[in-house]
Design an enzyme around this catalytic site. Structure first.
Site, mmCIF file in Angstrom:
data_model
loop_
_atom_site.group_PDB
_atom_site.id
_atom_site.type_symbol
_atom_site.label_atom_id
_atom_site.label_comp_id
_atom_site.label_asym_id
_atom_site.label_seq_id
_atom_site.Cartn_x
_atom_site.Cartn_y
_atom_site.Cartn_z
ATOM 1 N N PRO A 30 0.773 -1.221 0.000
ATOM 2 C CA PRO A 30 0.000 0.000 0.000
ATOM 3 C C PRO A 30 0.810 1.279 0.000
ATOM 4 O O PRO A 30 1.488 1.604 0.951
ATOM 5 C CB PRO A 30 -0.816 -0.082 1.294
ATOM 6 C CG PRO A 30 -0.748 -1.485 1.725
ATOM 7 C CD PRO A 30 0.564 -1.970 1.228
ATOM 8 N N GLU A 31 0.736 1.976 -1.108
ATOM 9 C CA GLU A 31 1.016 3.405 -1.101
ATOM 10 C C GLU A 31 -0.352 4.051 -1.250
ATOM 11 O O GLU A 31 -1.371 3.358 -1.195
ATOM 12 C CB GLU A 31 1.964 3.785 -2.253
ATOM 13 C CG GLU A 31 3.312 3.073 -2.131
ATOM 14 C CD GLU A 31 4.358 3.544 -3.127
ATOM 15 O OE1 GLU A 31 4.356 4.737 -3.458
ATOM 16 O OE2 GLU A 31 5.187 2.717 -3.555
ATOM 17 N N LYS B 175 -1.618 7.478 3.266
ATOM 18 C CA LYS B 175 -1.768 6.023 3.295
ATOM 19 C C LYS B 175 -2.675 5.564 4.420
ATOM 20 O O LYS B 175 -2.770 4.377 4.690
ATOM 21 C CB LYS B 175 -0.394 5.365 3.474
ATOM 22 C CG LYS B 175 0.645 5.785 2.452
ATOM 23 C CD LYS B 175 2.001 5.179 2.774
ATOM 24 C CE LYS B 175 3.092 5.761 1.887
ATOM 25 N NZ LYS B 175 4.428 5.288 2.277
ATOM 26 N N ARG C 51 3.340 -9.543 7.803
ATOM 27 C CA ARG C 51 4.526 -9.034 8.490
ATOM 28 C C ARG C 51 4.214 -8.127 9.664
ATOM 29 O O ARG C 51 5.115 -7.650 10.327
ATOM 30 C CB ARG C 51 5.436 -8.310 7.487
ATOM 31 C CG ARG C 51 6.125 -9.260 6.525
ATOM 32 C CD ARG C 51 7.070 -8.530 5.587
ATOM 33 N NE ARG C 51 8.142 -7.890 6.319
ATOM 34 C CZ ARG C 51 9.077 -7.140 5.741
ATOM 35 N NH1 ARG C 51 9.051 -6.965 4.429
ATOM 36 N NH2 ARG C 51 10.022 -6.593 6.442
ATOM 37 N N ARG D 23 16.382 3.915 1.604
ATOM 38 C CA ARG D 23 15.606 3.044 0.723
ATOM 39 C C ARG D 23 16.309 2.880 -0.614
ATOM 40 O O ARG D 23 16.982 3.801 -1.107
ATOM 41 C CB ARG D 23 14.197 3.637 0.476
ATOM 42 C CG ARG D 23 13.455 4.015 1.733
ATOM 43 C CD ARG D 23 13.109 2.820 2.590
ATOM 44 N NE ARG D 23 12.270 1.882 1.896
ATOM 45 C CZ ARG D 23 10.928 1.986 1.762
ATOM 46 N NH1 ARG D 23 10.314 2.994 2.319
ATOM 47 N NH2 ARG D 23 10.246 1.088 1.104
#
Length: 262
Positions: free
Chosen positions: A2-3, A58, A125, A252
């Site tokens: 999800p963005e 988000k 997760r 990132r």
DNA sequence: CCGGATGTTCACCT
DNA sequence: GAGGTGAACATCCG
């Protein structure tokens, strides 16, 4: 997954809950709920009606009301691997963690509604979270409608541009893929000092972020950018053919075209 | 077997 | 205070 774009799809799916009544809350994972005790959450949402479902960045926000007044709201964060089921159906198909990914052991949160159905968050997760009354001040302006003035305010920082765009408190909704795609389309390097962007770059970047969000929204998600294939294949710039650069920026993995992005 | 992954948060440095 | 780094979370994929 999800963005902003994926959460927007979740919002559309969850909109059908409007008008229903909250029967109860399932919290099989104690750590998923943040900032409030389970009993407090249960007491404050049970019996309320769902007034509507919004998205900011988000964050998915379920607004609750009551016969008397405006009620609390529930904020759902999906982390990297959270998916939403509405009335038992996946709000998005084709995500990672496969078709077997609705495993009961991965249900982290549930909202049961009357007369039927409800929401479930599946998150292998456990990177997502649920909050009661999320603070709007934690999030910057939404990337889908980001104005030049809003972006410019966010850019008042000595950090690398990419770090600012990933910071949900500065601009809300962009993740790693959307940031790289937007910067590539705007032809600006991710490691530029944010404050150093000139006015024309700021205008161009704000416009490009909005158009990238809407373009990839039409295509179907954050992973439908032009940079996705070369990213997976360590390939070349789709425009000019130069080998893409790859480095860690703001913690990132980041791809950009060293020939075109300045 | 190992590294990396669409994200956030926190502890710990400089 | 500003900014950076690495770990943690738990699972899948190449």
């Amino acid at each position: 997954m999800p963005e902003l774009l994926e959460v927007e799809a979740y919002r559309r799916a969850a909109a059908r809950l409007a008008g229903r009544t909250v029967l109860g809350v399932d919290l099989p994972d104690g750590r998923y709920l943040r900032g409030v005790e389970p009993e407090v959450l249960r007491a404050s949402v049970t019996g309320r009606s769902v007034v509507g479902v919004r998205r900011h960045g988000k964050l998915l926000i379920v607004d609750l009301g009551g016969p008397d007044a405006r009620g609390p709201s529930l904020g759902l964060h999906f982390g990297m691997t959270g998916r939403l089921l509405v009335d038992g159906d996946a709000a998005i198909d084709g995500l990672r963690y496969g078709p077997a990914g609705n495993r009961a052991a991965w249900v982290r949160f549930g909202l049961r509604t009357a007369p039927a159905g409800g929401l479930e968050v599946i998150d292998p997760r456990r990177l997502g979270s649920v909050r009661l009354d999320p603070d709007p001040a934690d999030l910057g302006p939404d990337a889908a409608t980001l104005s030049t003035a809003q972006l410019s305010a966010a850019l008042d920082s000595g950090r690398p541009l990419k770090a600012v765009l990933l910071d949900q408190g500065a601009v809300a909704g962009l993740g790693n893929l959307l940031v790289d795609e937007s910067l590539w389309r705007a032809r600006i390097r991710p490691d530029r000092v944010a404050r150093a962007l000139d006015p024309s770059e700021r205008r161009r970047l704000a416009r490009t972020i909005r158009s990238t969000v809407s373009d990839l929204g039409r295509r179907g998600g954050s992973d439908t950018g032009d940079l996705q294939e070369p990213r997976d294949a360590r390939g070349t710039c789709p425009r000019c053919g130069a080998p893409l650069s790859r480095a860690t920026v703001a913690g990132r993995t980041t791809f950009w075209c060293p020939a075109e992005q300045v």
